[in-house]
Design a protein around this motif. Structure first.
Motif, short mmCIF file in Angstrom:
data_model
loop_
_atom_site.label_atom_id
_atom_site.label_comp_id
_atom_site.label_asym_id
_atom_site.label_seq_id
_atom_site.Cartn_x
_atom_site.Cartn_y
_atom_site.Cartn_z
N PRO A 131 0.82 -1.22 0.00
CA PRO A 131 0.00 0.00 0.00
C PRO A 131 0.85 1.27 0.00
O PRO A 131 1.83 1.37 0.74
CB PRO A 131 -0.81 -0.12 1.29
CG PRO A 131 0.02 -0.99 2.18
CD PRO A 131 0.77 -1.92 1.28
N PHE A 132 0.46 2.21 -0.83
CA PHE A 132 1.07 3.53 -0.82
C PHE A 132 -0.04 4.57 -0.74
O PHE A 132 -0.39 5.23 -1.71
CB PHE A 132 1.94 3.75 -2.07
CG PHE A 132 3.26 3.03 -1.99
CD1 PHE A 132 4.30 3.55 -1.23
CD2 PHE A 132 3.45 1.83 -2.65
CE1 PHE A 132 5.52 2.88 -1.14
CE2 PHE A 132 4.66 1.16 -2.57
CZ PHE A 132 5.70 1.67 -1.81
N VAL A 133 -0.63 4.65 0.44
CA VAL A 133 -1.61 5.68 0.76
C VAL A 133 -1.22 6.26 2.12
O VAL A 133 -0.58 5.58 2.92
CB VAL A 133 -3.06 5.15 0.80
CG1 VAL A 133 -3.48 4.61 -0.56
CG2 VAL A 133 -3.22 4.06 1.87
N GLN A 134 -1.61 7.48 2.36
CA GLN A 134 -1.37 8.10 3.65
C GLN A 134 -2.72 8.36 4.31
O GLN A 134 -3.65 8.83 3.66
CB GLN A 134 -0.60 9.41 3.47
CG GLN A 134 0.80 9.22 2.92
CD GLN A 134 1.56 10.51 2.81
OE1 GLN A 134 1.28 11.48 3.51
NE2 GLN A 134 2.53 10.56 1.92
N ALA A 135 -2.81 8.05 5.59
CA ALA A 135 -4.06 8.24 6.29
C ALA A 135 -3.79 8.37 7.78
O ALA A 135 -2.76 7.94 8.28
CB ALA A 135 -5.00 7.08 6.03
N VAL A 136 -4.74 8.99 8.46
CA VAL A 136 -4.68 9.16 9.91
C VAL A 136 -6.04 8.79 10.49
O VAL A 136 -7.07 9.08 9.89
CB VAL A 136 -4.33 10.62 10.27
CG1 VAL A 136 -4.41 10.85 11.78
CG2 VAL A 136 -2.95 11.00 9.76
N LEU A 137 -6.03 8.13 11.63
CA LEU A 137 -7.24 7.94 12.42
C LEU A 137 -7.13 8.84 13.64
O LEU A 137 -6.17 8.73 14.41
CB LEU A 137 -7.39 6.48 12.86
CG LEU A 137 -7.78 5.47 11.78
CD1 LEU A 137 -7.67 4.05 12.32
CD2 LEU A 137 -9.20 5.72 11.28
N ASP A 138 -8.09 9.75 13.83
CA ASP A 138 -8.01 10.63 14.99
C ASP A 138 -8.44 9.89 16.25
O ASP A 138 -8.80 8.71 16.21
CB ASP A 138 -8.79 11.93 14.75
CG ASP A 138 -10.31 11.74 14.74
OD1 ASP A 138 -10.81 10.67 15.17
OD2 ASP A 138 -11.01 12.68 14.31
N LYS A 139 -8.41 10.57 17.36
CA LYS A 139 -8.69 9.92 18.64
C LYS A 139 -10.10 9.36 18.74
O LYS A 139 -10.38 8.47 19.54
CB LYS A 139 -8.45 10.89 19.80
CG LYS A 139 -9.31 12.14 19.77
CD LYS A 139 -8.98 13.07 20.93
CE LYS A 139 -9.81 14.34 20.91
NZ LYS A 139 -11.25 14.11 21.03
#
Length: 300
Positions: A131-139
């Motif tokens: 995988p070459f994606v960027q992502a964030v899960l917040d709190k």
């Protein structure tokens, strides 16, 4: 904006591992009209978040309706299972994947021994990707994906490349994915190890630490060649041939990029497990390699 209704061409897909990468895949594949099930660890905070939201929700309050489970239903003939856990976590899942009625299983993580995964589930239904994606899960468990056309997830089968592209997930075909993954391990452990050292110092690795890691990376490439493989693709072959000073400088500079250092330092356990795989394979290398150089960069 609601997800489109399922069509006769929609696929039944399970995503095993629903962190930031798995959530991004599941979100966009579901929004494209596929029937998606996400599987998170039992009793995990992520599972609780998914059940609370009854789906995957972004920071913009966009929603993808997915089915949520805490274990793989081995009886469902999924068109595709996407496995997004890391290599050292997958062994516990292999028996269930082996028994699964799924038609295709795609492993999406760095591995030094992809053959063991292929042999576990059968070559006829096994595929690989990175995988070459960027992502964030917040709190709160809300997803913030960053999709760039310049960063393409690579996969061993064109069919899944087409499915990902249709879902808005840029993807490209890589003809020798197992070798690509194996040759990515030296870079993976190098960047993770120097990131851990940089975080420990609170601002970047020392020159001595970066040089130690550079030697470990070079020896890891030597191991790959000692096992009878070429370093692939050409971009990695060029890195493997860099002088120690240049590679040290690259790692030293990288460790000073705070965002990347913090991101890759979170892979400490992956780094340790991958190094253990290398050390396990080292006795088979001809000519013999300096395995102590690889062991020296294993984070404490």
């Amino acid at each position: 904006m609601p997800s489109p209704p399922l069509s006769s061409t929609s696929l039944r897909i399970a995503v095993l591992g629903c962190g930031k990468i798995g959530s991004t895949f599941a979100f966009l594949l579901a929004r494209a009209g596929n029937d998606v099930t996400v599987i998170a660890r039992p009793m995990s905070a992520r599972l609780q978040q998914l059940r609370r939201d009854n789906g995957i929700v972004t920071v913009k309050d966009e929603r993808a309706d997915v089915q949520i489970a805490d274990a793989l239903d081995e009886q469902i003939p999924y068109d595709l299972i996407i496995v997004t856990v890391v290599d050292y976590q997958v062994d516990a899942l292999l028996p269930a994947l082996q028994r699964s009625a799924a038609k295709s299983i795609q492993f999406m993580f760095v591995s030094f021994s992809p053959e063991r995964l292929r042999d576990a589930v059968g070559a006829e239904r096994c595929s690989f990707g990175m995988p070459f994606v960027q992502a964030v899960l917040d709190k709160d468990g809300k997803l913030k994906p960053t999709i760039s056309k310049s960063q393409k997830t690579i996969m061993s089968q064109q069919r899944w490349v087409d499915v990902f592209n249709a879902a808005g997930l840029p993807a490209a075909h890589e003809p020798d994915m197992p070798l690509w993954l194996r040759c990515h391990v030296p870079l993976c452990i190098g960047f993770e190890s120097v990131a851990v050292a940089g975080e420990r110092r609170g601002g970047g690795a020392s020159w001595g630490e970066a040089k130690l890691v550079a030697r470990g990376v070079k020896e890891s490439f030597a191991l790959i060649k000692g096992l009878g493989y070429q370093v692939y693709p050409k971009s990695k072959a060029r890195v493997s041939g860099l002088p120690i000073f240049i590679l040290t400088f690259m790692l030293w500079m990288f460790s000073r990029v705070r965002s990347m250092r913090e991101l890759l330092a979170s892979g400490k356990e992956e780094c340790k497990a991958l190094i253990d795989r290398l050390v396990e394979a080292a006795p088979r290398a001809k000519p013999a390699i300096k395995v102590a150089r690889i062991q020296a960069i294993r984070p404490a």
